[in-house]
Each structure stands twice: as C-alpha cells, then as structure tokens.
Design a protein around this motif. Structure first.
Motif, PDB file in Angstrom:
ATOM      1  N   THR A   1     -15.885   5.143   8.502  1.00  0.00           N
ATOM      2  CA  THR A   1     -15.652   5.419   9.926  1.00  0.00           C
ATOM      3  C   THR A   1     -14.393   6.245  10.163  1.00  0.00           C
ATOM      4  N   GLY A   2     -13.886   6.910   9.131  1.00  0.00           N
ATOM      5  CA  GLY A   2     -12.832   7.897   9.322  1.00  0.00           C
ATOM      6  C   GLY A   2     -11.426   7.449   9.007  1.00  0.00           C
TER       7      GLY A   2
ATOM      8  N   LEU B   1      -4.437  13.518  -2.862  1.00  0.00           N
ATOM      9  CA  LEU B   1      -5.545  12.732  -2.328  1.00  0.00           C
ATOM     10  C   LEU B   1      -5.092  11.781  -1.224  1.00  0.00           C
ATOM     11  N   SER B   2      -3.839  11.338  -1.279  1.00  0.00           N
ATOM     12  CA  SER B   2      -3.345  10.418  -0.253  1.00  0.00           C
ATOM     13  C   SER B   2      -3.063  11.119   1.073  1.00  0.00           C
ATOM     14  N   MET B   3      -3.128  12.427   1.093  1.00  0.00           N
ATOM     15  CA  MET B   3      -2.958  13.175   2.331  1.00  0.00           C
ATOM     16  C   MET B   3      -4.277  13.379   3.078  1.00  0.00           C
ATOM     17  N   LYS B   4      -5.392  12.945   2.489  1.00  0.00           N
ATOM     18  CA  LYS B   4      -6.686  13.106   3.143  1.00  0.00           C
ATOM     19  C   LYS B   4      -6.786  12.196   4.368  1.00  0.00           C
ATOM     20  N   LYS B   5      -7.529  12.654   5.356  1.00  0.00           N
ATOM     21  CA  LYS B   5      -7.668  11.885   6.602  1.00  0.00           C
ATOM     22  C   LYS B   5      -8.469  10.609   6.389  1.00  0.00           C
ATOM     23  N   SER B   6      -9.482  10.683   5.540  1.00  0.00           N
ATOM     24  CA  SER B   6     -10.330   9.514   5.311  1.00  0.00           C
ATOM     25  C   SER B   6     -10.730   9.467   3.847  1.00  0.00           C
ATOM     26  N   GLY B   7     -11.269   8.318   3.444  1.00  0.00           N
ATOM     27  CA  GLY B   7     -11.701   8.160   2.063  1.00  0.00           C
ATOM     28  C   GLY B   7     -11.302   6.800   1.528  1.00  0.00           C
ATOM     29  N   PHE B   8     -11.554   6.617   0.244  1.00  0.00           N
ATOM     30  CA  PHE B   8     -11.348   5.321  -0.401  1.00  0.00           C
ATOM     31  C   PHE B   8     -10.656   5.553  -1.741  1.00  0.00           C
TER      32      PHE B   8
ATOM     33  N   ASP C   1      -6.103   0.437  15.881  1.00  0.00           N
ATOM     34  CA  ASP C   1      -5.813   1.875  15.832  1.00  0.00           C
ATOM     35  C   ASP C   1      -5.144   2.283  14.515  1.00  0.00           C
ATOM     36  N   PRO C   2      -5.718   1.920  13.359  1.00  0.00           N
ATOM     37  CA  PRO C   2      -5.109   2.342  12.093  1.00  0.00           C
ATOM     38  C   PRO C   2      -5.543   3.749  11.695  1.00  0.00           C
ATOM     39  N   ASP C   3      -4.719   4.417  10.910  1.00  0.00           N
ATOM     40  CA  ASP C   3      -5.110   5.640  10.209  1.00  0.00           C
ATOM     41  C   ASP C   3      -5.280   5.354   8.722  1.00  0.00           C
ATOM     42  N   ILE C   4      -4.399   4.521   8.196  1.00  0.00           N
ATOM     43  CA  ILE C   4      -4.432   4.141   6.778  1.00  0.00           C
ATOM     44  C   ILE C   4      -4.484   2.618   6.717  1.00  0.00           C
ATOM     45  N   ILE C   5      -5.465   2.086   5.997  1.00  0.00           N
ATOM     46  CA  ILE C   5      -5.621   0.642   5.827  1.00  0.00           C
ATOM     47  C   ILE C   5      -5.393   0.303   4.366  1.00  0.00           C
ATOM     48  N   VAL C   6      -4.542  -0.692   4.123  1.00  0.00           N
ATOM     49  CA  VAL C   6      -4.222  -1.089   2.755  1.00  0.00           C
ATOM     50  C   VAL C   6      -4.613  -2.547   2.553  1.00  0.00           C
ATOM     51  N   LEU C   7      -5.474  -2.792   1.584  1.00  0.00           N
ATOM     52  CA  LEU C   7      -5.853  -4.150   1.216  1.00  0.00           C
ATOM     53  C   LEU C   7      -5.132  -4.488  -0.087  1.00  0.00           C
ATOM     54  N   GLY C   8      -4.275  -5.508  -0.047  1.00  0.00           N
ATOM     55  CA  GLY C   8      -3.533  -5.865  -1.253  1.00  0.00           C
ATOM     56  C   GLY C   8      -4.453  -6.109  -2.430  1.00  0.00           C
ATOM     57  N   GLU C   9      -5.619  -6.674  -2.171  1.00  0.00           N
ATOM     58  CA  GLU C   9      -6.597  -6.902  -3.239  1.00  0.00           C
ATOM     59  C   GLU C   9      -7.976  -7.082  -2.628  1.00  0.00           C
ATOM     60  N   MET C  10      -8.958  -6.375  -3.198  1.00  0.00           N
ATOM     61  CA  MET C  10     -10.345  -6.625  -2.814  1.00  0.00           C
ATOM     62  C   MET C  10     -10.853  -7.764  -3.685  1.00  0.00           C
ATOM     63  N   ARG C  11     -11.166  -8.884  -3.053  1.00  0.00           N
ATOM     64  CA  ARG C  11     -11.464 -10.079  -3.843  1.00  0.00           C
ATOM     65  C   ARG C  11     -12.857 -10.641  -3.627  1.00  0.00           C
ATOM     66  N   ASP C  12     -13.598 -10.128  -2.646  1.00  0.00           N
ATOM     67  CA  ASP C  12     -14.931 -10.679  -2.403  1.00  0.00           C
ATOM     68  C   ASP C  12     -15.787  -9.639  -1.699  1.00  0.00           C
ATOM     69  N   LEU C  13     -17.059 -10.004  -1.508  1.00  0.00           N
ATOM     70  CA  LEU C  13     -18.016  -9.077  -0.904  1.00  0.00           C
ATOM     71  C   LEU C  13     -17.566  -8.640   0.485  1.00  0.00           C
ATOM     72  N   GLU C  14     -17.015  -9.559   1.272  1.00  0.00           N
ATOM     73  CA  GLU C  14     -16.609  -9.230   2.639  1.00  0.00           C
ATOM     74  C   GLU C  14     -15.507  -8.178   2.667  1.00  0.00           C
ATOM     75  N   SER C  15     -14.489  -8.339   1.801  1.00  0.00           N
ATOM     76  CA  SER C  15     -13.393  -7.365   1.799  1.00  0.00           C
ATOM     77  C   SER C  15     -13.865  -6.013   1.276  1.00  0.00           C
TER      78      SER C  15
END
Length: 346
Positions: free
Chosen positions: A224-225, A122-129, A200-214
C-alpha cells in the motif's frame, strides 16, 4: 550491598572488553561474551537474592508481573540514562537469571561495519520491503539501526518502529521518528500492527517478524505504498523467502508469492565470523538478494532454487552470495582458512 554499583560494574567490564553479552546466574561468577567466547569476570559468586535485587532495579511493574506469570520477560533499560541494554530475565532450576545484551551508542557507518552499500540506495525508495536475516547474535539489529540512521539523516518522512523491546533510540532528524515498545506503548504486536497504517507512516520498522500476522501486515503495508524494514531469524536470503511463503496456509501461498514478488526490494542475510586478527573481534559476512525482474519472476513461478544462480550473475546490481562474501573476506586476510571452510556452503 549497593546493587546498582554491582550492575554498573558488570556493564563497565563488558564495555571495556567490548563484550556483546553479560550473563548473571545464581551460584556463578558474572560471565561476559567477547567475540563469541564466554569469560568469567569479578570475584563475587552471585546468589539468587543478588540477581533478584539487580533485576528489581531495572524492571517496571508491568515487567515484574510478566516475569511472575510467564517466568521470563524481555525488556530494555539504561542505567543513569546511559548505556542502553536489552535484557531477558528468566527463571531456571537454580533461580532467576539475567541475559543482558549491551549496545554501543557509538555511531558507525556502513563501511566500518561491513554492511552492504546497496542498502543506502534501496532505503531511499518510497515503498518496498527490505528484510535483514541471520541467526541470533549475527548483528541484525545493528544493521537495521545503521540503515534507519541513514534514512533519518538523508530523507524526510515519518518512521514508526514496533519493537520488543526498543533497543536503539533515535532522535528525529530529517525524519519524524516514533518508537513503540510492546507492553509499554502498545499491548501487543497485533494491536500495534493494526493501528500503524492509521498513524500516517512513510517507513515502518518491525523489530522482528515472528508470525503469520506480522508477515502478512508487513507485506500489505509495503503493497500500500510504505517502505517496510524487518528482521527474521533465518540463514540465507532464499531460505527467508521460502519461510515467508511457507508461513501461510497452502491455499494462500500462490497469492503470497505474487504479493511478495511485487513488493520485495532486498533481502540481506548475514553472519558474524571471528576475525583472523584477535584484536578486531568479528567481521560481517553478508549475502544480498535484490528484488530485480528475474528474482521476482522466479518467486512468482515458485522456482526459488534458481535464485542462487541469478545472484551469482547479478553482481552489477549489488547481489552476491554468502560464499562469495566469505571468499572475499578470506582473500583479504580478514578470516582464517578454518573459519572460511567452516562457514562456506557446499
């Protein structure tokens, strides 16, 4: 007193005992947490002045100011450029205390750690969550770091991490890796999230989702891909989905259900369970929910209570429940009967 030597002593003791955490408090001996249990180390009863002096070695000016105004601060440090640790310095009724989380720089693979192998694919996918969830101290950061290391060595792309603080440091290998720490590299999560899509990211990593904005930014970035990975303090894959949706005002929740159903790749929920072998520390129990057509449809229809049944019948797609994981660990003799009964859900 050589306070750098004293701090090194506690870190070395924790390393030798394979402890996860170190607690330094006024009026107490040093304390380390090994396999969930707290044990005293050393013979020195620490004073408030001792702890202030050790903190002064590892805080920068911005962090000192935050500690002074907010009465606690999160940061990371490494002594002599080695043995990276995360620390929370905080005031209590007795003075200044330090809670230090030790990180091993030894690389381990998915099988060693018990991390679900489906994350490799799954970590090889181009996009997703991809979302890693669990209570505090359940190994979410280690799981996320292991997945990132796999991405970094198996595909090409620009990884941008937004962390508070940076815990594991990555060298650019197959990927270009950019790591941004709150307060040091960017003033806030909000500022970093606003800027990340322009970097210009391909992979975005959030250490922790902590609120509505994040959460909202993570969903938009996936939509958006981009491939987005994040952690959240919840127990259970379905509970994580429910919490994401419930974070939004009621008039936006139908839209969020649709958005989440479109981007969800996987939710992994995990717990660390004491090993039945006292020499092996703790073992990882996990739960995996993959965003297949059935799961996405149930999210859109707000029928989250039915997702558990889908997980039970979707083993070939890599899905299983925490109870199934616990049962497997128990049958393999890795956890005791009492711990199995304690953690299994009715």
């Amino acid at each position: 007193m050589d306070y750098a030597k004293l701090l090194r002593y506690y870190i070395a003791e924790a390393e030798q005992a394979k402890a996860s955490d170190i607690h330094l408090k006024p009026g107490r001996l040093g304390i380390i947490r090994t396999n969930g249990a707290l044990n005293a180390v050393g013979t020195r009863v620490l004073s408030n002045e001792d702890i202030i002096a050790m903190a002064d070695l590892i805080l920068n000016d911005v962090q000192r100011q935050t500690l002074e105004t907010e009465k606690d601060v999160d940061f990371s440090f490494s002594l002599d450029g080695k043995k990276r640790c995360r620390c929370n310095a905080y005031q209590d009724m007795h003075g200044l205390s330090l809670a230090i989380r030790r990180y091993s720089d030894e690389k381990k693979d998915f099988k060693q750690l018990g991390i679900p192998e489906v994350l490799k694919e799954l970590s090889m996918k181009k996009s997703g969550f991809i979302l890693i969830t669990g209570p505090t101290g359940s190994g979410k950061t280690t799981t996320l770091a292991t997945v990132l290391d796999y991405i970094n060595t198996h595909r090409s792309g620009h990884i941008i991490t937004i962390e508070d603080p940076i815990e594991f440091v990555f060298d650019s290998e197959q990927c270009l890796v950019t790591q941004r720490e709150i307060n040091n590299d960017t003033p806030s999560f909000a500022a970093a999230l606003k800027a990340v899509l322009r970097q210009d990211p391909d992979i975005i990593v959030l250490g922790e989702m902590r609120d509505l904005e994040s959460i909202g930014t993570a969903l938009t970035a996936a939509e958006t891909g981009h491939l987005v990975l994040a952690t959240m303090h919840t127990t259970g894959a379905v509970n994580a989905v429910d919490r994401i949706i419930d974070s939004f005002p009621s008039d936006q929740q139908n839209q969020v259900r649709m958005q989440l159903s479109m981007v969800l790749t996987c939710v992994v929920s995990q717990q660390l369970i004491p090993s039945s072998n006292s020499h092996n520390g703790r073992v990882l129990a996990t739960e995996v929910m993959v965003g297949n057509a059935a799961v996405r449809s149930l999210i859109r229809q707000n029928r989250l209570h039915m997702i558990q049944n889908t997980m039970l019948t979707s083993g070939p797609q890599g899905m299983y429940t925490l109870n199934q994981s616990l049962e497997s660990l128990y049958k393999r003799g890795l956890i005791s009967s009492s711990d199995y009964k304690m953690y299994v859900a009715e």
